[in-house]
Design an enzyme around this catalytic site. Structure first.
Site, short mmCIF file in Angstrom:
data_model
loop_
_atom_site.label_atom_id
_atom_site.label_comp_id
_atom_site.label_asym_id
_atom_site.label_seq_id
_atom_site.Cartn_x
_atom_site.Cartn_y
_atom_site.Cartn_z
N HIS A 192 7.20 -6.07 -25.61
CA HIS A 192 6.82 -5.70 -24.25
C HIS A 192 8.08 -5.28 -23.48
O HIS A 192 9.17 -5.78 -23.74
CB HIS A 192 6.12 -6.88 -23.56
CG HIS A 192 4.83 -7.24 -24.24
ND1 HIS A 192 4.44 -8.53 -24.47
CD2 HIS A 192 3.86 -6.46 -24.78
CE1 HIS A 192 3.28 -8.54 -25.10
NE2 HIS A 192 2.91 -7.29 -25.31
N PHE A 193 7.89 -4.38 -22.55
CA PHE A 193 9.07 -3.87 -21.81
C PHE A 193 8.60 -3.15 -20.55
O PHE A 193 7.42 -2.79 -20.42
CB PHE A 193 9.88 -2.90 -22.68
CG PHE A 193 9.11 -1.65 -23.06
CD1 PHE A 193 9.11 -0.51 -22.26
CD2 PHE A 193 8.35 -1.61 -24.22
CE1 PHE A 193 8.38 0.63 -22.60
CE2 PHE A 193 7.62 -0.48 -24.57
CZ PHE A 193 7.64 0.64 -23.77
N HIS A 214 4.79 -1.80 -20.35
CA HIS A 214 4.03 -2.18 -21.56
C HIS A 214 3.92 -3.69 -21.61
O HIS A 214 4.89 -4.39 -21.92
CB HIS A 214 4.74 -1.66 -22.81
CG HIS A 214 4.16 -2.19 -24.09
ND1 HIS A 214 4.91 -2.72 -25.11
CD2 HIS A 214 2.87 -2.29 -24.51
CE1 HIS A 214 4.13 -3.10 -26.09
NE2 HIS A 214 2.88 -2.86 -25.75
N HIS A 223 -0.35 4.63 -30.58
CA HIS A 223 0.01 3.98 -29.31
C HIS A 223 1.52 3.83 -29.17
O HIS A 223 2.00 3.23 -28.21
CB HIS A 223 -0.66 2.61 -29.21
CG HIS A 223 0.03 1.52 -29.97
ND1 HIS A 223 0.39 1.64 -31.29
CD2 HIS A 223 0.45 0.28 -29.59
CE1 HIS A 223 0.99 0.52 -31.69
NE2 HIS A 223 1.04 -0.31 -30.67
N ASP A 281 -3.16 -10.24 -28.21
CA ASP A 281 -2.72 -9.62 -26.96
C ASP A 281 -3.81 -8.67 -26.46
O ASP A 281 -3.62 -7.45 -26.36
CB ASP A 281 -1.38 -8.90 -27.15
CG ASP A 281 -0.70 -8.65 -25.82
OD1 ASP A 281 -1.24 -9.10 -24.78
OD2 ASP A 281 0.36 -8.01 -25.81
N1 LIG Z 1 10.11 3.59 -24.69
C1 LIG Z 1 10.09 2.42 -25.34
N2 LIG Z 1 9.18 2.22 -26.33
C2 LIG Z 1 9.16 1.04 -26.95
C3 LIG Z 1 10.07 0.01 -26.65
N3 LIG Z 1 9.79 -1.06 -27.45
C4 LIG Z 1 8.74 -0.70 -28.22
N4 LIG Z 1 8.35 0.56 -27.92
C5 LIG Z 1 7.21 1.32 -28.44
O1 LIG Z 1 6.02 0.74 -27.93
C6 LIG Z 1 5.09 0.50 -28.98
C7 LIG Z 1 4.34 -0.76 -28.62
O2 LIG Z 1 3.80 -1.39 -29.73
P1 LIG Z 1 2.83 -2.68 -29.66
O3 LIG Z 1 2.25 -2.77 -31.03
O4 LIG Z 1 3.65 -3.83 -29.26
O5 LIG Z 1 1.80 -2.42 -28.63
C8 LIG Z 1 5.95 0.39 -30.24
O6 LIG Z 1 5.25 0.85 -31.37
C9 LIG Z 1 7.12 1.29 -29.94
O7 LIG Z 1 6.88 2.58 -30.40
C10 LIG Z 1 11.01 0.23 -25.60
O8 LIG Z 1 11.83 -0.65 -25.26
N5 LIG Z 1 10.98 1.44 -24.99
MN LIG Z 2 1.05 -3.35 -26.98
#
Ligand SMILES: Nc1nc2c(ncn2[C@@H]2O[C@H](COP(=O)(O)O)[C@@H](O)[C@H]2O)c(=O)[nH]1
Ligand SMILES: [Mn+2]
Length: 382
Positions: free
Chosen positions: A139-140, A170, A297, A74
């Site tokens: 992702h969201f 994200h 992150h 990604d």
């Molecule tokens: N506020 C929110 N944070 C979220 C959600 N789902 C995940 N997360 C956070 O984002 C990071 C992204 O991690 P990645 O490795 O995919 O880049 C993850 O660690 C969570 O802390 C959400 O729905 N809302």
């Molecule tokens: Mn990510």
């Protein structure tokens, strides 16, 4: 920095406090990467967790060669934060939910997509239809509300009005990044690419295109949602957390890889918790070679995906999972994904951010809470 930056070896460290959830398997993966040819230093962030062969939540500095597999598929995944003009106090969750609509499919507004592609330098290609879509996994897109202000001046310097909703997006480079990594690994395996070779240049060109695509994608997701909810918005920040870039540090010129690590040298960043936890807007303080100019992150996973549904389905139905302890709502009609992304599957964001504060790496600007999280309207996506 006290004992918040823990030395694992002469080349490896991890930022953590006594309360940070840290799996041995992730630390072992980190130490293994420090032994790759040319690797000078690796730094685990407090959200460090095991990945597929390589850890997530870490930065890696190498000299003479770089490793596309460390960046992962990604390429360019990141967080974009937008200020909206919607008043937080008067928002109706039912109305917002209805208006958000469905952004799983390709964008209808082709003119908007073409315009953004031009602005971001994205060439037309096989992945155009995914632009403006979030994708699967974690992702969201999330409407958030400021709930605590720590530094009002820094908040207003960013153009943020604490009374209006924010929108956090994200996502990354979707199928394009996957294709770039797959074709690289199919040909070169995991041995990395030597500086200045035609293969290295070719990968970097594709990687650059994926970064531009990811930026463009986050912008289009935000524009699409803002149009649906009939709001105006301004981008506050947009920061990649999966990429490799040339860098000078530790007295050498080399390659800084970030896999789930937010740069600490690009201004304020937002570190999300989960759909049921807070997020923190922070000001990076020290730009430290030791911790490779990087920050957490997110909160980082605590549970592997495959364990989540078994652990939770007897305790909560999918409908109950659609509401959170912070009073927010979750749009996720995929009954597997709603469990995989449960707040319980993530580390506590407070312990992650406290480790960064303890290490002297950030100062807090504001804390936010989720209002409405969009994952997917469908049974599946991607
Ligand atoms: N506020 C929110 N944070 C979220 C959600 N789902 C995940 N997360 C956070 O984002 C990071 C992204 O991690 P990645 O490795 O995919 O880049 C993850 O660690 C969570 O802390 C959400 O729905 N809302
Ligand atoms: Mn990510």
């Amino acid at each position: 920095m006290g004992n918040f930056v823990r030395t694992l070896s002469d080349r490896a460290c991890v930022v953590a406090s006594d309360t940070t959830w840290m799996e041995d398997a992730a630390v072992a993966q980190l130490v293994t990467t420090s032994q790759l040819e040319g690797m000078r230093r690796v730094a685990g962030m407090p959200d460090l967790h095991p990945g597929r062969g390589y850890p997530v939540g870490a930065a890696f500095f190498s000299v003479g060669r770089f490793y596309p597999a460390l960046v992962g598929n990604d390429i360019g995944c990141g967080m974009a934060l937008w200020q909206t003009d919607l008043k937080a106090a008067s928002v109706s969750l039912d109305k917002l939910d209805r208006r958000v609509g469905n952004i799983d499919g390709a964008m209808e507004d082709e003119a908007l997509r073409m315009q953004a592609m031009t602005v971001h330098g994205v060439a037309p290609g096989a992945h155009d239809a995914s632009l403006g879509t979030i994708g699967g996994g974690n992702h969201f897109a999330e409407f958030q509300q400021v709930d605590t202000v720590f530094d009002a001046d820094a908040l207003s310097a960013l153009g943020i009005d604490a009374k209006r909703l924010l929108l956090l997006v994200h996502t990354g480079s979707r199928g394009l990044g996957e294709r770039v990594l797959r074709s690289h690994v199919d040909t070169f395996g995991h041995r990395g690419l030597v500086d200045g070779t035609p293969e290295a240049e070719a990968y970097l060109a594709q990687h650059g295109a994926a970064l531009r695509y990811a930026l463009c994608n986050r912008e289009l997701v935000a524009q699409r949602l803002l149009a649906n909810v009939r709001a105006d918005g301004q981008r506050v920040l947009d920061v990649h957390h999966n990429f490799v870039a040339p860098a000078q540090m530790l007295g050498a010129t080399g390659w800084l890889h970030r896999k789930g690590a937010t740069p600490s040298d690009q201004g304020p960043v937002l570190i999300p918790g989960s759909r049921g936890d807070h997020s923190y807007l922070v000001q990076p303080l020290a730009i430290s070679d030791d911790t490779l100019h990087s920050l957490a992150h997110g909160a980082g996973r605590k549970w592997i995906r495959s364990a989540c549904k078994d652990r939770l389905f007897k305790l909560m139905t999918p409908t109950q999972m659609g509401r959170t302890v912070l009073g927010s709502r979750v749009i996720c009609n995929d009954r597997q994904l709603i469990y995989e992304e449960a707040p319980q599957a993530y580390k506590a964001i407070d312990s992650v951010v406290q480790a960064l504060v303890g290490a002297g790496l950030v100062a807090l600007i504001a804390r936010t809470k989720p209002v409405l999280t969009y994952k997917t309207r469908g049974e599946c996506c991607e």
